[in-house]
Design a protein around this motif. Sequence first.
Motif, PDB file in Angstrom:
ATOM      1  N   UNK A 122       0.892  -1.185  -0.079  1.00  0.00           N
ATOM      2  CA  UNK A 122      -0.083  -0.108  -0.018  1.00  0.00           C
ATOM      3  C   UNK A 122       0.790   1.379   0.019  1.00  0.00           C
ATOM      4  N   UNK A 123       0.291   2.310  -0.462  1.00  0.00           N
ATOM      5  CA  UNK A 123       0.938   3.711  -0.574  1.00  0.00           C
ATOM      6  C   UNK A 123       0.223   4.604   0.679  1.00  0.00           C
ATOM      7  N   UNK A 124       0.962   5.263   1.502  1.00  0.00           N
ATOM      8  CA  UNK A 124       0.527   5.857   2.355  1.00  0.00           C
ATOM      9  C   UNK A 124       0.254   7.452   1.874  1.00  0.00           C
ATOM     10  N   UNK A 125      -1.210   7.637   1.740  1.00  0.00           N
ATOM     11  CA  UNK A 125      -1.612   8.794   1.202  1.00  0.00           C
ATOM     12  C   UNK A 125      -1.719   9.987   2.266  1.00  0.00           C
ATOM     13  N   UNK A 126      -2.034   9.755   3.405  1.00  0.00           N
ATOM     14  CA  UNK A 126      -2.195  10.919   4.536  1.00  0.00           C
ATOM     15  C   UNK A 126      -1.884  10.430   5.803  1.00  0.00           C
ATOM     16  N   UNK A 127      -1.159  11.267   6.819  1.00  0.00           N
ATOM     17  CA  UNK A 127      -1.059  10.859   8.114  1.00  0.00           C
ATOM     18  C   UNK A 127      -2.174  11.483   8.904  1.00  0.00           C
ATOM     19  N   UNK A 128      -2.804  10.809   9.865  1.00  0.00           N
ATOM     20  CA  UNK A 128      -3.957  11.290  10.725  1.00  0.00           C
ATOM     21  C   UNK A 128      -3.423  11.866  12.020  1.00  0.00           C
ATOM     22  N   UNK A 129      -2.334  11.154  12.367  1.00  0.00           N
ATOM     23  CA  UNK A 129      -1.762  11.568  13.594  1.00  0.00           C
ATOM     24  C   UNK A 129      -1.602  10.369  14.520  1.00  0.00           C
ATOM     25  N   UNK A 130      -1.099  10.490  15.733  1.00  0.00           N
ATOM     26  CA  UNK A 130      -0.804   9.145  16.837  1.00  0.00           C
ATOM     27  C   UNK A 130      -2.201   8.892  17.329  1.00  0.00           C
ATOM     28  N   UNK A 131      -2.427   7.495  17.698  1.00  0.00           N
ATOM     29  CA  UNK A 131      -3.375   6.962  18.247  1.00  0.00           C
ATOM     30  C   UNK A 131      -3.024   6.108  19.125  1.00  0.00           C
ATOM     31  N   UNK A 132      -3.936   5.783  20.424  1.00  0.00           N
ATOM     32  CA  UNK A 132      -3.613   5.081  21.649  1.00  0.00           C
ATOM     33  C   UNK A 132      -4.762   4.137  21.715  1.00  0.00           C
ATOM     34  N   UNK A 133      -4.443   3.167  22.350  1.00  0.00           N
ATOM     35  CA  UNK A 133      -5.216   2.082  23.041  1.00  0.00           C
ATOM     36  C   UNK A 133      -4.976   1.695  24.314  1.00  0.00           C
ATOM     37  N   UNK A 134      -5.620   2.186  25.342  1.00  0.00           N
ATOM     38  CA  UNK A 134      -5.236   1.673  26.828  1.00  0.00           C
ATOM     39  C   UNK A 134      -6.265   0.430  27.364  1.00  0.00           C
ATOM     40  N   UNK A 135      -5.691  -0.246  28.282  1.00  0.00           N
ATOM     41  CA  UNK A 135      -6.555  -1.282  28.948  1.00  0.00           C
ATOM     42  C   UNK A 135      -5.680  -1.613  30.267  1.00  0.00           C
ATOM     43  N   UNK A 169       2.730  -2.355  31.942  1.00  0.00           N
ATOM     44  CA  UNK A 169       3.300  -1.878  33.016  1.00  0.00           C
ATOM     45  C   UNK A 169       2.359  -2.426  34.151  1.00  0.00           C
ATOM     46  N   UNK A 170       2.691  -2.420  35.621  1.00  0.00           N
ATOM     47  CA  UNK A 170       1.836  -2.811  36.546  1.00  0.00           C
ATOM     48  C   UNK A 170       1.210  -1.527  37.379  1.00  0.00           C
ATOM     49  N   UNK A 171       0.046  -1.647  37.804  1.00  0.00           N
ATOM     50  CA  UNK A 171      -0.280  -0.565  38.301  1.00  0.00           C
ATOM     51  C   UNK A 171      -0.892  -1.144  40.034  1.00  0.00           C
ATOM     52  N   UNK A 172      -0.490  -0.484  40.750  1.00  0.00           N
ATOM     53  CA  UNK A 172      -0.578  -1.158  42.169  1.00  0.00           C
ATOM     54  C   UNK A 172      -0.048  -2.365  42.414  1.00  0.00           C
ATOM     55  N   UNK A 173      -0.380  -3.278  43.186  1.00  0.00           N
ATOM     56  CA  UNK A 173       0.063  -4.656  43.182  1.00  0.00           C
ATOM     57  C   UNK A 173      -0.568  -5.798  42.416  1.00  0.00           C
ATOM     58  N   UNK A 174      -1.562  -5.641  41.664  1.00  0.00           N
ATOM     59  CA  UNK A 174      -2.371  -6.631  41.103  1.00  0.00           C
ATOM     60  C   UNK A 174      -2.903  -6.222  39.726  1.00  0.00           C
ATOM     61  N   UNK A 175      -2.670  -4.963  39.235  1.00  0.00           N
ATOM     62  CA  UNK A 175      -3.258  -4.674  38.000  1.00  0.00           C
ATOM     63  C   UNK A 175      -2.309  -4.492  37.036  1.00  0.00           C
ATOM     64  N   UNK A 176      -2.588  -4.973  35.550  1.00  0.00           N
ATOM     65  CA  UNK A 176      -1.847  -4.673  34.467  1.00  0.00           C
ATOM     66  C   UNK A 176      -2.449  -3.916  33.654  1.00  0.00           C
ATOM     67  N   UNK A 177      -1.527  -2.879  33.306  1.00  0.00           N
ATOM     68  CA  UNK A 177      -1.737  -1.686  32.378  1.00  0.00           C
ATOM     69  C   UNK A 177      -1.327  -2.251  30.951  1.00  0.00           C
ATOM     70  N   UNK A 178      -1.830  -2.329  29.801  1.00  0.00           N
ATOM     71  CA  UNK A 178      -1.455  -2.466  28.541  1.00  0.00           C
ATOM     72  C   UNK A 178      -1.756  -1.271  27.764  1.00  0.00           C
ATOM     73  N   UNK A 179      -0.670  -0.576  27.081  1.00  0.00           N
ATOM     74  CA  UNK A 179      -0.985   0.646  26.010  1.00  0.00           C
ATOM     75  C   UNK A 179      -0.399   0.226  24.792  1.00  0.00           C
TER      76      UNK A 179
END
Length: 110
Positions: A10-23, A83-93
């Motif tokens: 594919x050819x990249x025609x336009x850049x729309x910017x950074x995007x993120x997903x967190x859980x 990364x971990x948040x607190x003692x038992x939470x897992x953050x995935x970005x």
Amino acid sequence: MTTTSTFETHIIEAYRGPVFGETIYGANVLRDISAVFTDVVGGRAGDYEKVLIRGRNAALAEMSERAKQLGANAVIGIRFDYSTVGRSMLMICSSGTAVIANPRIPDASH
């Protein structure tokens, strides 16, 4: 969606910017006990692997939706951070660049 900065097909025609997903996922007590046992006797922590896969897929889906909201049809340069948040939470970005990509037209002269 790709981890590379370009598409071979594919050819990249336009850049729309950074995007993120967190859980963020919590680890329950039974999973923790199972992981401790696995750590002692060796082997893989299947319950935690399932949480990682589920979390990664959720972060990708969220990032994809945000790219669509920007008018993009693809995301390039995808990265994941854990990364971990607190003692038992897992953050995935996840992060990437939302783009508009169109298929390459084969050169008829070759």
